[in-house]
Design an enzyme around this catalytic site. Structure first.
Site: not given
Ligand code: IPM
Ligand code: MG
Length: 360
Positions: A145, A194, A226, A250, A254
């Site tokens: 970001y 990751k 994942d 982020d 959600d």
């Protein structure tokens, strides 16, 4: 994180209603706070509305005010009016990112606990979602970001960078949160990365593992992002605290929010160093399609006001009163349109607010 501030008798709260349904839900939360005690409110423009008035999403003046406040309550920003792919045009989201960076809000807490009365609204089978009570601790001022980005002809790039210091402080925020939730010691942190692909993730995993040594009572495990996305759907009730970097947080927050079936219910807190003001906002967006119609669900903003009282002002008992009042109105069957099942008659923002005030 020891965030409790020394606050004068009437705390100063900057209200940033923003765009879309933001003004309606923040006005409702203001009524709620006014019913609880004395506050000094300062309402300002941020987001698309600030672009319209000042050509930037966040003015220096508003950022300064927020830095000097005791806490900031935000509605939502953005809408189709300001959607653009022009790299030089101002975007409402820049205001939010500017606040996070400018206020040093590196720890974003997103609790996910379906209200008992709403378990049936989850897209998951009830036995799977029952008992879910997790907290996403998202790193908020680093990673892709805020790394270098740009375009060069046909090519665009965004850079992900993390330093040891950034990972250490967000790890501590996660371990502290786990202890707090477990009543002082214990709890379980799942760190998500990751590490099979990304160098920043390998550093992340190494540093979180090292910081864990300071918290021998807290259990730690690591999941690849994942896999974490999958496990969240298959066994959400087994998670306690999830600590992860900005972009993964982020996305996973959600996903976690949707598990409850009621995105309109979820609050968040963004916190910086001890003593600095925090920013509190609902997780849902500005919902421009329903703005101005008096039907927006104010409950996530009420629960954000509860987080403001607890984490921002050190007033946990008033926070609990708000949370209990929200549970009570849901128990009584009140539903805004986003929560109503077919056959249920929904109520609007004002009626929902009146009902919560009554329960208080
Ligand atoms: C969030 C939002 C923001 C983010 C956007 C609006 C910039 O999605 O708070 O999760 O990506 O952080
Ligand atoms: Mg998001």
């Amino acid at each position: 994180m020891h965030r409790v501030r020394a606050v004068a008798s009437a705390p100063r709260i900057v209200l940033l209603p923003g765009d879309g349904i933001g003004p309606e839900i923040v006005a409702a939360a203001r009524r709620l706070l006014e019913a609880l005690g004395e506050f000094e409110f300062d309402e300002r423009l941020m987001g698309g509305c600030s672009i319209d008035a000042h050509s930037v999403a966040l003015t220096d003046e508003v950022l300064d005010l927020c830095r000097q406040a005791d806490a900031v309550l935000l509605g939502a920003v953005g809408g189709p009016k300001w959607d653009t792919t022009d790299p030089d045009a101002p975007r409402p989201e820049q205001g939010l990112l500017g606040l996070r960076k400018g206020m040093g809000l590196y720890a974003n807490l997103r609790p996910v606990r379906p209200s008992p009365a709403l378990v049936g609204a989850s897209p998951l089978r009830e036995e799977r979602i029952a008992g879910t009570d997790l907290l996403v601790v998202r790193e908020l001022t680093g990673g892709i970001y805020f790394g270098d980005s740009g375009r060069d002809g046909d090519v665009a790039h965004d850079t992900c960078e993390y330093s040891v210091a950034e990972i250490e402080r967000i790890s501590r925020a996660g371990f502290e949160a786990a202890r707090r939730r477990a009543g002082g010691s214990g709890g379980h942190v799942t760190s998500v990365d990751k590490a099979n692909v990304l160098e920043t993730s390998r550093l992340w995993r190494e540093v979180v593992g090292r910081v864990a040594g300071e918290y021998p009572d807290v259990e730690l495990d690591h999941l690849l992002v994942d896999n974490a996305a999958m496990q969240l759907v298959s066994r959400p009730a087994e998670f306690d605290v999830i600590v992860t970097e900005n972009l993964f947080g982020d996305i996973l927050s959600d996903e976690s929010a949707m598990l409850t079936g009621s995105l309109g219910m979820l609050p968040s807190a963004s916190l910086g160093e001890a003593g600095a003001p925090g920013l509190f906002e609902p997780v849902h967006g500005s919902a421009p399609d329903i703005a101005g119609r008096g039907v927006a669900n104010p409950l996530a903003t009420f629960l954000s006001a509860a987080m403001l009282l607890r984490h921002g002002l050190g007033r946990p008992s008033e926070a609990e009163r708000i949370e209990a009042a929200v549970d009570a109105v849901l128990e009584r069957g009140l539903r805004t349109p986003d929560l109503a099942a077919t056959g249920e008659t929904p109520v609007g923002t004002d009626a929902m607010t009146d009902a919560v005030l009554f329960e208080l």
